[in-house]
Design a protein around this motif. Structure first.
Motif, PDB file in Angstrom:
ATOM      1  N   ALA A 123       0.872  -1.176   0.000  1.00 21.87           N
ATOM      2  CA  ALA A 123       0.000   0.000   0.000  1.00 21.87           C
ATOM      3  C   ALA A 123       0.908   1.225   0.000  1.00 21.87           C
ATOM      4  O   ALA A 123       1.591   1.495   0.985  1.00 21.87           O
ATOM      5  N   VAL A 124       0.920   1.946  -1.111  1.00 22.06           N
ATOM      6  CA  VAL A 124       1.872   3.035  -1.325  1.00 22.06           C
ATOM      7  C   VAL A 124       1.193   4.376  -1.095  1.00 22.06           C
ATOM      8  O   VAL A 124       0.144   4.665  -1.681  1.00 22.06           O
ATOM      9  N   GLY A 125       1.806   5.201  -0.249  1.00 18.42           N
ATOM     10  CA  GLY A 125       1.268   6.526   0.024  1.00 18.42           C
ATOM     11  C   GLY A 125       2.360   7.529   0.309  1.00 18.42           C
ATOM     12  O   GLY A 125       3.538   7.176   0.383  1.00 18.42           O
ATOM     13  N   ASP A 126       1.933   8.778   0.487  1.00 22.81           N
ATOM     14  CA  ASP A 126       2.888   9.852   0.768  1.00 22.81           C
ATOM     15  C   ASP A 126       2.595  10.551   2.093  1.00 22.81           C
ATOM     16  O   ASP A 126       3.242  11.542   2.414  1.00 22.81           O
ATOM     17  N   SER A 127       1.618  10.034   2.854  1.00 22.53           N
ATOM     18  CA  SER A 127       1.259  10.704   4.102  1.00 22.53           C
ATOM     19  C   SER A 127       1.147   9.704   5.244  1.00 22.53           C
ATOM     20  O   SER A 127       1.020   8.496   5.020  1.00 22.53           O
ATOM     21  N   LEU A 128       1.159  10.233   6.453  1.00 21.92           N
ATOM     22  CA  LEU A 128       1.047   9.382   7.634  1.00 21.92           C
ATOM     23  C   LEU A 128      -0.271   8.615   7.626  1.00 21.92           C
ATOM     24  O   LEU A 128      -0.315   7.440   7.984  1.00 21.92           O
ATOM     25  N   ARG A 129      -1.344   9.233   7.163  1.00 26.76           N
ATOM     26  CA  ARG A 129      -2.639   8.528   7.152  1.00 26.76           C
ATOM     27  C   ARG A 129      -2.613   7.325   6.215  1.00 26.76           C
ATOM     28  O   ARG A 129      -3.275   6.323   6.460  1.00 26.76           O
ATOM     29  N   ASP A 130      -1.830   7.400   5.124  1.00 25.18           N
ATOM     30  CA  ASP A 130      -1.682   6.249   4.221  1.00 25.18           C
ATOM     31  C   ASP A 130      -0.965   5.101   4.931  1.00 25.18           C
ATOM     32  O   ASP A 130      -1.327   3.935   4.778  1.00 25.18           O
ATOM     33  N   ILE A 131       0.051   5.446   5.697  1.00 20.84           N
ATOM     34  CA  ILE A 131       0.807   4.444   6.456  1.00 20.84           C
ATOM     35  C   ILE A 131      -0.095   3.823   7.523  1.00 20.84           C
ATOM     36  O   ILE A 131      -0.144   2.605   7.696  1.00 20.84           O
ATOM     37  N   GLU A 132      -0.833   4.680   8.244  1.00 24.97           N
ATOM     38  CA  GLU A 132      -1.680   4.211   9.342  1.00 24.97           C
ATOM     39  C   GLU A 132      -2.773   3.255   8.871  1.00 24.97           C
ATOM     40  O   GLU A 132      -3.033   2.241   9.514  1.00 24.97           O
ATOM     41  N   VAL A 133      -3.434   3.560   7.757  1.00 26.46           N
ATOM     42  CA  VAL A 133      -4.500   2.677   7.291  1.00 26.46           C
ATOM     43  C   VAL A 133      -3.929   1.342   6.831  1.00 26.46           C
ATOM     44  O   VAL A 133      -4.511   0.285   7.095  1.00 26.46           O
ATOM     45  N   ALA A 134      -2.782   1.373   6.167  1.00 23.62           N
ATOM     46  CA  ALA A 134      -2.156   0.117   5.735  1.00 23.62           C
ATOM     47  C   ALA A 134      -1.831  -0.752   6.955  1.00 23.62           C
ATOM     48  O   ALA A 134      -2.126  -1.952   6.970  1.00 23.62           O
ATOM     49  N   GLN A 135      -1.242  -0.144   7.974  1.00 22.29           N
ATOM     50  CA  GLN A 135      -0.908  -0.897   9.182  1.00 22.29           C
ATOM     51  C   GLN A 135      -2.155  -1.436   9.869  1.00 22.29           C
ATOM     52  O   GLN A 135      -2.167  -2.559  10.357  1.00 22.29           O
ATOM     53  N   ALA A 136      -3.230  -0.658   9.872  1.00 25.09           N
ATOM     54  CA  ALA A 136      -4.464  -1.062  10.549  1.00 25.09           C
ATOM     55  C   ALA A 136      -5.091  -2.310   9.934  1.00 25.09           C
ATOM     56  O   ALA A 136      -5.721  -3.092  10.644  1.00 25.09           O
ATOM     57  N   VAL A 137      -4.904  -2.510   8.626  1.00 18.10           N
ATOM     58  CA  VAL A 137      -5.515  -3.666   7.956  1.00 18.10           C
ATOM     59  C   VAL A 137      -4.505  -4.771   7.667  1.00 18.10           C
ATOM     60  O   VAL A 137      -4.841  -5.763   7.027  1.00 18.10           O
ATOM     61  N   GLY A 138      -3.273  -4.603   8.123  1.00 15.96           N
ATOM     62  CA  GLY A 138      -2.255  -5.628   7.926  1.00 15.96           C
ATOM     63  C   GLY A 138      -1.571  -5.596   6.580  1.00 15.96           C
ATOM     64  O   GLY A 138      -0.815  -6.502   6.237  1.00 15.96           O
TER      65      GLY A 138
END
Length: 182
Positions: A123-138
């Motif tokens: 899951a590729v993103g440029d913001s903390l929220r992109d990182i957080e959602v990826a981590q939340a769903v594994g």
């Protein structure tokens, strides 16, 4: 099935603090469209998950968003690539929806539509929220330095286990050439 989830603004196209509000303002980041085409060629289904609060803020409407995505699809097709689906949250931050990243709603919808467990999915993103959602769903979060990526890194809230890439082209090169994310 190989699946990859991409944020849109700052990963595929240039971002703006004033929002991308029209097809004319939608400009691909150099190398991003070619990167998606390489991912497709390597067997990846490419999905976009994007917050589009400009709709909720009244800056543009769903028809304008569709025109931006039509431009993205058309330009990508010129490189032989395609995006399998685009999932977007139209809500403004104060609307407390379940789909605005970092909430997991868009990712849950992707998992349901494609019938997959998102565990380990890039899951590729440029913001903390992109990182957080990826981590939340594994899923496997990956941060790019394009868009707001440099700002996100400078804030010092990205953990050391999140792979960092210069841009989407670097992500694609890494996944296609090695199959690994580091």
């Amino acid at each position: 099935m190989k699946l990859i989830i991409l944020d849109r603004d700052g990963v595929i196209n240039e971002d703006s603090d004033d929002y991308i509000k029209s097809p004319d303002e939608w400009r691909p980041i150099p190398g991003s469209l070619e990167a998606i085409a390489r991912l497709n060629e390597a067997g990846y289904q490419v999905v976009v998950a994007t917050n589009q609060s400009g709709i909720g803020r009244g800056l543009f409407d769903v028809e304008t968003l569709a025109a931006m995505h039509e431009k993205m699809h058309r330009l990508l097709a010129a490189y032989g690539g395609h995006i399998d689906a685009v999932f977007f949250c139209p809500h403004a931050p104060g609307q407390r929806c379940g789909c605005r990243k970092p909430a997991p709603g868009l990712f849950a919808e992707i998992a349901q539509r494609f019938g997959v467990d998102l565990g380990g999915v890039p899951a590729v993103g440029d913001s903390l929220r992109d990182i957080e959602v990826a981590q939340a769903v594994g899923a496997q979060p990956m941060l790019v330095r394009t868009g707001k990526g440099q700002r996100t890194l400078a804030a010092g809230k990205v953990s050391g286990d999140v792979p960092i890439f210069d841009d989407l082209a670097h992500v694609a090169d890494t996944l296609v050439n090695t199959g690994e994310m580091t």
